[in-house]
Design a protein around this motif. Structure first.
Motif, PDB file in Angstrom:
ATOM      1  N   UNK A 137       0.836  -1.203   0.000  1.00 52.87           N
ATOM      2  CA  UNK A 137       0.000   0.000   0.000  1.00 52.87           C
ATOM      3  C   UNK A 137       0.865   1.244   0.000  1.00 52.87           C
ATOM      4  N   UNK A 138       0.332   2.314  -0.586  1.00 53.98           N
ATOM      5  CA  UNK A 138       0.965   3.628  -0.517  1.00 53.98           C
ATOM      6  C   UNK A 138       0.743   4.203   0.885  1.00 53.98           C
ATOM      7  N   UNK A 139       1.635   5.104   1.302  1.00 53.40           N
ATOM      8  CA  UNK A 139       1.480   5.760   2.602  1.00 53.40           C
ATOM      9  C   UNK A 139       0.686   7.060   2.486  1.00 53.40           C
ATOM     10  N   UNK A 140       0.067   7.310   1.314  1.00 52.60           N
ATOM     11  CA  UNK A 140      -0.608   8.587   1.050  1.00 52.60           C
ATOM     12  C   UNK A 140      -1.717   8.924   2.055  1.00 52.60           C
ATOM     13  N   UNK A 141      -2.411   7.926   2.604  1.00 55.31           N
ATOM     14  CA  UNK A 141      -3.518   8.210   3.515  1.00 55.31           C
ATOM     15  C   UNK A 141      -3.113   8.160   4.985  1.00 55.31           C
ATOM     16  N   UNK A 142      -1.813   8.068   5.267  1.00 55.16           N
ATOM     17  CA  UNK A 142      -1.314   7.988   6.643  1.00 55.16           C
ATOM     18  C   UNK A 142      -1.057   9.387   7.199  1.00 55.16           C
ATOM     19  N   UNK A 143      -0.993   9.537   8.534  1.00 57.12           N
ATOM     20  CA  UNK A 143      -0.613  10.833   9.111  1.00 57.12           C
ATOM     21  C   UNK A 143       0.765  11.250   8.586  1.00 57.12           C
ATOM     22  N   UNK A 144       0.869  12.451   8.071  1.00 62.19           N
ATOM     23  CA  UNK A 144       2.133  12.923   7.511  1.00 62.19           C
ATOM     24  C   UNK A 144       2.507  12.236   6.213  1.00 62.19           C
ATOM     25  N   UNK A 182       8.036   7.126   3.568  1.00 61.99           N
ATOM     26  CA  UNK A 182       7.074   7.490   2.536  1.00 61.99           C
ATOM     27  C   UNK A 182       7.080   6.411   1.457  1.00 61.99           C
ATOM     28  N   UNK A 183       5.897   5.876   1.174  1.00 60.60           N
ATOM     29  CA  UNK A 183       5.759   4.839   0.152  1.00 60.60           C
ATOM     30  C   UNK A 183       4.812   5.359  -0.922  1.00 60.60           C
ATOM     31  N   UNK A 184       5.317   5.479  -2.133  1.00 60.62           N
ATOM     32  CA  UNK A 184       4.505   6.002  -3.230  1.00 60.62           C
ATOM     33  C   UNK A 184       4.140   4.931  -4.239  1.00 60.62           C
ATOM     34  N   UNK A 185       3.236   5.298  -5.113  1.00 59.00           N
ATOM     35  CA  UNK A 185       2.860   4.426  -6.233  1.00 59.00           C
ATOM     36  C   UNK A 185       3.704   4.821  -7.425  1.00 59.00           C
ATOM     37  N   UNK A 186       4.196   3.853  -8.154  1.00 55.19           N
ATOM     38  CA  UNK A 186       4.937   4.157  -9.377  1.00 55.19           C
ATOM     39  C   UNK A 186       3.924   4.097 -10.519  1.00 55.19           C
ATOM     40  N   UNK A 187       3.797   5.231 -11.219  1.00 54.88           N
ATOM     41  CA  UNK A 187       2.858   5.304 -12.317  1.00 54.88           C
ATOM     42  C   UNK A 187       3.587   4.901 -13.620  1.00 54.88           C
ATOM     43  N   UNK A 188       2.979   4.000 -14.355  1.00 52.69           N
ATOM     44  CA  UNK A 188       3.566   3.593 -15.627  1.00 52.69           C
ATOM     45  C   UNK A 188       2.752   4.270 -16.734  1.00 52.69           C
TER      46      UNK A 188
END
Length: 191
Positions: A137-144, A182-188
């Protein structure tokens, strides 16, 4: 607390009391330093190196479904001694397992400090990491917008004594280090 030492008082070889003697004062007659108390003082003063989390890729650049190499710097054995009244207790503290709370509800347990990624070697030859994790999962919805990663090292503490009888295993010792990840999604993009 004030400087000084604890002494066990014996009368005719029978334990009578434990007394605190402030630094600069003499111990009462029949007193000997408590080897266990000295061992605990030694443990409290042990020069633990600072634990630091090392991640490859670095903590701000993780990606979903990409393996992360987890390792710790400062993972090392330590020892210390404390003396009083002709008694010296020495503590040896040896690191063991590392429990990684990854911040997304998952836990990884590694038997040692982990091995960092070696950029001089091919990536594929280092997989899977000695100690690693892959976020789903991405960390986008986490605090900070980050997961809080905490590494906890469990140590085994043993002690020996000179000048008195005693020694053995002390209670468990743990130390921790934390870092936001921080964990992001890699967009292709297909053109």
């Amino acid at each position: 607390g004030q400087p000084g030492h604890y002494y066990d008082v014996y009368c005719n070889g029978v334990f009578d009391d434990t007394v605190f003697v402030p630094a600069g004062q003499n111990a009462p007659a029949g007193a000997v330093a408590s080897p266990l108390v000295l061992a605990e003082q030694a443990e409290d003063s042990a020069p633990f190196p600072k634990l630091s989390i090392v991640m490859s890729p670095p903590a701000g650049r993780e990606a979903v479904n990409f393996p992360i190499f987890l390792s710790l710097s400062g993972y090392a054995p330590v020892s210390a001694s404390a003396s009083a009244g002709g008694v010296t207790s020495t503590v040896s503290v040896v690191p063991g397992t590392v429990t990684w709370q990854m911040g997304d509800g998952h836990i990884v347990t590694c038997t040692g400090p982990g091995v960092p990624f070696d950029p001089s070697r091919p990536f594929a030859s280092q997989l899977p990491p000695a100690c690693g994790y892959t976020y789903s999962l991405s960390s986008a919805n986490q605090p900070g917008d980050a997961f809080q990663v905490t590494a906890t090292v469990s140590y085994r503490a043993t002690w020996t004594v000179a000048g008195a009888s005693g020694g053995g295993v002390l209670g468990p010792v743990t130390r921790t280090a934390s870092t936001p990840v921080t964990v992001g999604e890699i967009q292709v993009l297909n053109q």
